[in-house]
Design an enzyme around this catalytic site. Structure first.
Site, PDB file in Angstrom:
ATOM      1  CD  GLU A  65      -2.846  -1.131  -0.108  1.00  0.00           C
ATOM      2  OE1 GLU A  65      -3.124  -0.061  -0.678  1.00  0.00           O
ATOM      3  OE2 GLU A  65      -3.219  -2.239  -0.534  1.00  0.00           O
TER       4      GLU A  65
ATOM      5  CG  HIS B  72      -1.157   0.943  -4.446  1.00  0.00           C
ATOM      6  ND1 HIS B  72      -1.070   0.719  -5.801  1.00  0.00           N
ATOM      7  CD2 HIS B  72      -1.596  -0.232  -3.909  1.00  0.00           C
ATOM      8  CE1 HIS B  72      -1.427  -0.537  -6.065  1.00  0.00           C
ATOM      9  NE2 HIS B  72      -1.747  -1.140  -4.928  1.00  0.00           N
TER      10      HIS B  72
HETATM   11 ZN    ZN Z   1      -2.628  -3.000  -4.646  1.00  0.00          ZN
END
Ligand code: ZN
Length: 353
Positions: free
Chosen positions: A134, A137
């Protein structure tokens, strides 16, 4: 779990993130127009829930509910109630008048190991993999031009995903230009790159990212005419929800065109991958700082992500900034792996350039 009618159609509300416990017939495509999955509590929520459940229980001086809350990611209210119950039984079995931290720890192990599915309650390794995924991202979303602001990033499991990085949803905007969509592709690929660089493994979360990136790239080529093939639409869409497929494509182009379409799709996805990889390599420490903060906090808002990047810090549970972990610390976390790219995209999917 409950279904009800509304003017939007039939909605399934599942107070679980385990669709597998629902009758598959119930979840057949077309039966429900929407699914609403109730979020699991974050670390602060779990501490509050533990406080409620331990109210009437005599606690030993050594009990620290915030530590317990941090050690139970993925647990819902019922799991925590169960944990408190087990701890009380444990103390009673030892003829103790108060419930001590050790009772909670033992009960936690029992609840964790007794959990039917490991993915319900994340192991430390899963939590770490998810945090770095995460963070990938979030970092790329925060730094890439032409991107929506990061709204929230979390490693609390929900729905089928172990973690989530939220931006403003793409569907809420009337239109996106090519640069914005390319940024979106890079953000989607960033999770996989973080997996490769920091966790040395493929996560299922990345599988979904790659699927979404490929779908998006295909739309850019076939529907929005953004590729070298020019402003043409390929393939008529037909809604076939009753057949269990959301959209069936009717091919109205030749095999040669199909090959060229695949090539263009591949280029868009690969471009996104390369852009994301560049950003992550240049800002490696910022990604580590986001991930390490996520491991403590579990949820970060966009401003916190920006602050971590801007100030080069790790935030503590209370939001206090501390210096970045030194190399000795991060080395233990990281098993960098070079060379392997896009393992999920082998075969007909884009190959590394
Ligand atoms: Zn992902």
């Amino acid at each position: 779990m409950d279904g009800f009618e509304s003017n939007e159609g039939v909605i399934l509300v599942a107070a679980t993130n385990r669709p597998d416990v629902l009758d598959p017939a119930l979840l057949r495509p077309g039966r429900f127009d929407r699914r609403v999955v109730v979020d699991r509590p974050d670390v602060k929520g779990r501490e509050a829930i533990l406080k409620v459940h331990t109210k009437k229980i005599p606690l030993g001086d050594d009990v620290d509910l915030s530590v317990l809350a941090r050690g139970t990611p993925g647990m819902a209210g019922a799991d925590l109630a169960n944990l408190v119950n087990e701890a009380a039984l444990n103390a009673a079995r030892q003829n103790r008048k108060v419930v001590m931290q050790i009772d909670f720890e033992q009960s936690k192990d029992k609840v964790l190991m007794g959990a039917e599915r490991k993915s319900l309650v994340m192991s430390d390794k899963e939590k770490r993999t998810t945090a770095y995924h995460e963070a990938g991202h979030a970092l790329v979303a925060a730094l890439i031009p032409n991107s929506d602001q990061v709204h929230k990033v979390t490693i609390i499991p929900r729905g089928m995903a172990l973690g989530l990085t939220q931006q403003l949803p793409i569907d809420d905007k009337l239109s996106y230009d090519k640069e914005q969509l390319e940024a979106r592709l890079a953000i989607l690929m960033a999770g996989r790159i973080a997996d490769e660089m920091f966790s040395n493994q493929k996560s299922t979360g990345a599988g979904n990212d790659i699927e979404r990136a490929t779908d998006l790239a295909r739309k850019m080529v076939c529907e929005w005419g953004m590729s070298e093939l020019g402003p043409m639409s390929f393939g008529q869409k037909e809604e076939q929800i009753f057949l269990g497929r959301e959209i069936a494509q009717h091919r109205d182009y030749s095999e040669a065109t199909a090959i060229r379409i695949d090539e263009q799709v591949r280029r868009f996805v690969q471009y996104g991958y390369d852009v994301a990889k560049g950003i992550i390599e240049e800002n490696r420490q910022a990604l580590i700082n986001i991930a390490e903060t996520l491991l403590v906090r579990e949820v970060l808002d966009g401003e916190e992500v920006n602050r971590i990047i801007r100030e080069g810090v790790v935030l503590s549970a209370t939001g206090k900034a501390t210096a970045s972990p030194d190399d000795g610390h991060t080395q233990q976390v990281l098993r960098p792996e070079g060379g392997r790219r896009l393992p999920g995209l082998e075969g007909e999917r884009p190959q590394p350039a």
